[in-house]
Every structure is written in C-alpha cells, then in structure tokens.
Design a protein around this motif. Structure first.
Motif, PDB file in Angstrom:
ATOM      1  N   LEU A 312       0.742  -1.163   0.014  1.00 46.49           N
ATOM      2  CA  LEU A 312       0.057  -0.137  -0.184  1.00 46.49           C
ATOM      3  C   LEU A 312       0.955   1.317   0.034  1.00 46.49           C
ATOM      4  N   ILE A 313       0.505   2.177  -1.164  1.00 46.38           N
ATOM      5  CA  ILE A 313       1.598   3.191  -1.061  1.00 46.38           C
ATOM      6  C   ILE A 313       0.694   4.434  -0.411  1.00 46.38           C
ATOM      7  N   ILE A 314       1.319   4.517   0.912  1.00 41.55           N
ATOM      8  CA  ILE A 314       0.396   4.983   2.145  1.00 41.55           C
ATOM      9  C   ILE A 314       0.287   6.683   1.860  1.00 41.55           C
ATOM     10  N   ALA A 315       0.992   7.242   0.918  1.00 42.32           N
ATOM     11  CA  ALA A 315       0.818   9.084   0.588  1.00 42.32           C
ATOM     12  C   ALA A 315      -0.293   8.928  -0.358  1.00 42.32           C
ATOM     13  N   GLU A 316      -0.398   8.026  -1.077  1.00 39.66           N
ATOM     14  CA  GLU A 316      -1.711   8.025  -1.957  1.00 39.66           C
ATOM     15  C   GLU A 316      -3.068   7.773  -1.061  1.00 39.66           C
ATOM     16  N   THR A 317      -2.899   7.060  -0.170  1.00 35.72           N
ATOM     17  CA  THR A 317      -4.109   6.644   0.739  1.00 35.72           C
ATOM     18  C   THR A 317      -4.440   7.791   1.512  1.00 35.72           C
ATOM     19  N   ILE A 318      -3.514   8.394   1.955  1.00 41.05           N
ATOM     20  CA  ILE A 318      -3.547   9.746   2.859  1.00 41.05           C
ATOM     21  C   ILE A 318      -4.272  10.747   1.949  1.00 41.05           C
ATOM     22  N   ARG A 319      -3.965  11.152   0.633  1.00 43.88           N
ATOM     23  CA  ARG A 319      -4.630  11.821  -0.087  1.00 43.88           C
ATOM     24  C   ARG A 319      -5.932  11.572  -0.253  1.00 43.88           C
ATOM     25  N   ILE A 345       6.069   2.197   1.316  1.00 39.60           N
ATOM     26  CA  ILE A 345       5.067   1.374   0.837  1.00 39.60           C
ATOM     27  C   ILE A 345       4.731   0.441   2.370  1.00 39.60           C
ATOM     28  N   LEU A 346       3.633   0.268   2.705  1.00 33.96           N
ATOM     29  CA  LEU A 346       3.418  -0.457   3.923  1.00 33.96           C
ATOM     30  C   LEU A 346       2.613  -1.802   3.401  1.00 33.96           C
ATOM     31  N   VAL A 347       2.492  -2.813   4.524  1.00 33.56           N
ATOM     32  CA  VAL A 347       1.988  -3.872   4.017  1.00 33.56           C
ATOM     33  C   VAL A 347       0.529  -3.965   4.922  1.00 33.56           C
ATOM     34  N   ALA A 348      -0.705  -3.433   4.238  1.00 37.87           N
ATOM     35  CA  ALA A 348      -1.931  -3.384   4.928  1.00 37.87           C
ATOM     36  C   ALA A 348      -3.076  -3.589   3.955  1.00 37.87           C
ATOM     37  N   ASP A 349      -4.236  -3.614   4.710  1.00 35.94           N
ATOM     38  CA  ASP A 349      -5.590  -3.494   3.954  1.00 35.94           C
ATOM     39  C   ASP A 349      -5.878  -2.166   3.608  1.00 35.94           C
ATOM     40  N   GLU A 350      -6.299  -1.525   2.380  1.00 38.32           N
ATOM     41  CA  GLU A 350      -6.321  -0.362   2.056  1.00 38.32           C
ATOM     42  C   GLU A 350      -7.545   0.320   2.643  1.00 38.32           C
ATOM     43  N   GLN A 351      -8.749  -0.566   2.626  1.00 37.34           N
ATOM     44  CA  GLN A 351     -10.084   0.018   3.261  1.00 37.34           C
ATOM     45  C   GLN A 351      -9.918   0.130   4.794  1.00 37.34           C
TER      46      GLN A 351
END
Length: 457
Positions: A312-319, A345-351
């Motif tokens: 998971l690209i965390i910067a994109e998720t935060i945006r 990049i983290l290892v996580a569930d996006e939702q």
C-alpha cells in the motif's frame, strides 16, 4: 453412576489383591518345585551310595538290613527288596505293582537306569516322590532300591505362622487401601473443586475461582481455569458496560426525536421554532446513524479472522482520505500540513487503513481550535498525526481507546462524537499487526503514532 474416585479406588484394590494372590501362588509353586527338586536329588544320592555297595549276586539279608539303617539318619524312607511285589509289606500304603513298575520301567531298570516317579497317594492325602534304583547282575533284575518321600505342603511347613501371615496380609491390604484412598482424595479433590466451580460458572457466577496450590498438572489446570474465569468475568463486565453505555447513548437522541415529534404532532411548535427543531431532529438522527455505523464496524472488527494485506502506497491513501474529510477541515477553517515519503510502501489492507486514518483525523479535527494546523508526517513506517488542540491529561491518555470513553463528555455529545472512533482504530491497527500510541501535552496538542508493517522487496 459411580464416581470416578470410587472406580479408581476399586481398580487399585483389584490390582493390589491380584498382586498379593499372584505372589502367594507363585511362592507356593516356586517352593514346591525347589523342594521336589532338592528331595529328588537327595534321594538319588542315597540310592547311588547304596547301589555302589552291591557287588552282584543274590541280594542278601545283610544288604537289606544295611539299607534300612539309612532310615535312622534321614527323612527319606528307603527299602531294598528282592521282588518288587514285596514292597507292599514294607511301605505304609497300598501299591499297584503294575502301575509302579510297568514294562517300560522294567526295561529301564534291567538296563541299569534309575526311574523317578511322582504321584498322589490317598493314604497320605498328598503327592509322593519316589526313586527306584535297580540291582542288576548279568542282565537279571536281582532287586530294587525303593526310596520315597511324601511331599510336604508349604502351608504345613508354615502351619504355625499361617495365622500371623493372614493377619499381616489383611492389615497390609487394609493399609494399602487406606493409603490409596487418601492419595486419590488428594489428587481428585481439586478436580471436584473444578467441577463445582464450573457448575457455578455455568450458572452465571463469573467471580468463581478455584483455590488449588499444587504444582502438578491439576494445579496448572486450576490456574488456567482461574485465568479463563477472570477473562470471562472481564468480558462480561465489558459487555454489561457496553450495553449500558449504548442504551445511554441512544436514549438521548431518541428522547429528543420522540419529544419534538410529539410536539409537532400536537401542534405545540410555533412557526418560528420549526426550523430550529427540525435541525435538532436531523442532528440527533445523524448521531444515531453514526453510532449504529460505528457499532457495526466494531462488530465486524471483532469477528474479523483473516486480513487481506497487500502493498500500500501510504501517501496516496492519505490523499484520498483528506479528500473525503476536506469539508470537515474547511468547516473549522483548519490548515493541513502533509509531509509523507512518496516511496513509502506498507503492508496493509487499504479500506481498513483508510478507516483508521479517517477516525484519527476526525478526532483531531473535532478537538482542534479554529484556524489551527494539523500535521501529517511519517518517521519510517510510523505515520504521525499532530494537532494543536487542548491536549489530554496523562491519567486519561491510557483510556482514550476504551469504548465510549470521553475526556470531555459534554463537548463530545455537542459535536456528535460516539466515543468509538479511537477504539475502532486500535482494533483495525492491531488486526494488521501494527501499533497505535498517543503522546500529548496539555495546552499544546496531541500526537497519534500509527505504526504498520513496511513492505520489503
């Protein structure tokens, strides 16, 4: 149904009794076999000594008298006869010559070989061991040396001690039964306590504990039971508190909606009040909806067994999260400073990660003063959300992830918080093998530290 302790006790007694009986029978058997063997050996030695004094020819009266002299120095009965049929006049019991010396035995004797026999004699009411040695001259059976001993039973040898032996065995059996019973009670009493405690637990008495101090497997089982009981009691208390708080949280908006709806139905609301009251009804309905949604999220998080994690690209998720809550940020005229490593990049569930960030940011927005700044940055794989709010006292900091826990209850109800946001965030972070921590300074603000596993190529 018989108790387990009684069954085990009876089984032990059966084993003990069988062991004692076996030892008695085996001892008797062993004794008789050794006794018979020793007796036969002694008779053969006597018979061989007598046989060596015979030098052939007719068996004389002097030889017969010499043989009888052995009877005075031994328990073995010895007779020498010229004709085997003459034995009936010498021994104190009837004898069947044909059964004593058959064709096979006669052939052995003529060949110079001794014959050993063992049989029951009714006159003695016991077995008799006999040895027959031949007196042979030029292939002619001139006579025989007959030796016999009635076998003495072991009970007769110990006739004076039998009573004492029986008393000793009886006391031994009683003593072993008593010791085994006490040992069983010592072992099984903790199990009985566990049984009673389980019955009490099944009846709803979750404060039940078992007092067992042993260090064996039973003691370990008791300690495990106590740990289980403590966990169940804790969960039961949480459940009661949860239901009580949910009821309390729902009671307020329901009371508002019911009261104002009845006022509308009874036409007690003026035209000037309608808009304000409708606004209150909508607000309370929204609170009920949010509380219901949060409760559903809590239930799903608790029942979640497998989390599907991916890079998971965390910067994109935060945006994406900021875009979702931008209206809340604008409503309080807050500033947002974002400084996130674009390559992290983290290892996580996006939702789930989005839900965590939404809950954390909504909480920061709720307690930030107008015009202040919220900072979002990262330190390696830890995302930090920093606000410039009033801060949280140290005694409250360890409880803010508890369900429905509020530092400022009045303010939380006013701006619509349910008290479940941070609890949900903690559950979702933990289910992804992450951590959620808080640091705060009163009057300066609070920092939330969200740590999730990092993706490694």
């Amino acid at each position: 149904m018989k108790k387990l302790s009684f069954k085990i006790w009876m089984l032990l007694l059966a084993f003990i009794s069988i062991t004692i009986v076996f030892l008695v029978l085996f001892t008797n058997f062993l004794y008789e076999e050794l006794y018979v063997q020793h007796t036969e050996t002694a008779m053969k030695e006597v018979a061989e000594n007598i046989q060596h004094t015979y030098h052939g020819g007719v068996v004389t009266d002097d030889f017969i008298k010499q043989t009888e002299d052995y009877n005075r120095f031994s328990d073995i009965e010895v007779f020498t006869v010229r004709n085997p049929r003459e034995l009936s006049a010498c021994i104190p019991f009837d004898i069947d010559y044909d059964s004593l010396i058959g064709a096979d035995e006669r052939a052995e004797l003529i060949a110079g070989n001794p014959v050993s026999k063992r049989g029951f004699e009714s006159r003695f009411n016991r077995e008799v061991v006999s040895v027959i040695y031949p007196l042979v001259d030029e292939n002619r059976l001139e006579g025989i040396i007959y030796l016999y001993v009635p076998l003495t039973k072991i009970t007769e040898l110990a006739s004076n001690d039998v009573l004492y032996l029986l008393i000793f065995v009886s006391f031994l059996l009683i003593g072993m039964a008593f010791i085994s019973l006490k040992s069983l009670q010592r072992v099984l009493n903790p199990l009985e306590k566990l049984k009673q405690a389980s019955i009490s637990m099944a009846a709803g008495n979750y404060e039940t504990r078992v007092d067992v101090k042993s260090q064996d497997e039973v003691g370990e089982l008791a300690r495990t039971f106590n740990q289980m009981a403590a966990s169940i009691q804790e969960e039961d208390e949480k459940k009661r508190d949860f239901l009580s708080i949910v009821s309390h949280e729902l009671r307020t908006p329901i009371s508002y909606i019911k009261g104002y709806s009845e006022a509308f139905a009874q036409k007690l609301v003026t035209e000037e009040q309608k808009e304000e009251i409708l606004h209150l009804i909508v607000r309370e309905a929204n609170r009920m909806q949010k509380l219901t949604n949060d409760l559903l999220t809590v239930s799903r998080a608790e029942n979640l067994e497998v989390v599907e994690k991916s890079p998971l690209i965390i910067a994109e998720t935060i945006r994406e999260v900021i875009h979702l809550i931008q209206s809340n940020i604008d409503a309080k005229k807050l500033k947002l400073s974002v400084d996130i490593d674009e390559e992290l990049i983290l290892v996580a569930d996006e939702q789930m990660t989005k839900q965590i960030l939404i809950n954390i940011l909504e909480n920061a927005i709720r307690y930030s003063p107008e015009g202040s700044t919220i900072y979002i940055l990262n330190n390696h794989n830890t995302i930090q959300v920093i606000d410039e709010g009033c801060g949280i006292e140290k005694e409250h900091l360890t409880h803010i992830t508890d369900r429905f826990y509020r530092v400022n209850k009045a303010r939380s109800r006013f701006d619509g918080g349910t008290g479940l946001g941070l609890s949900i965030a903690l559950q979702l972070v933990t289910s992804q093998n992450g951590t959620l921590n808080f640091t705060s300074e009163v009057g300066k603000g609070t920092t939330v530290h969200i740590t999730l596993p990092i993706w490694e190529d």
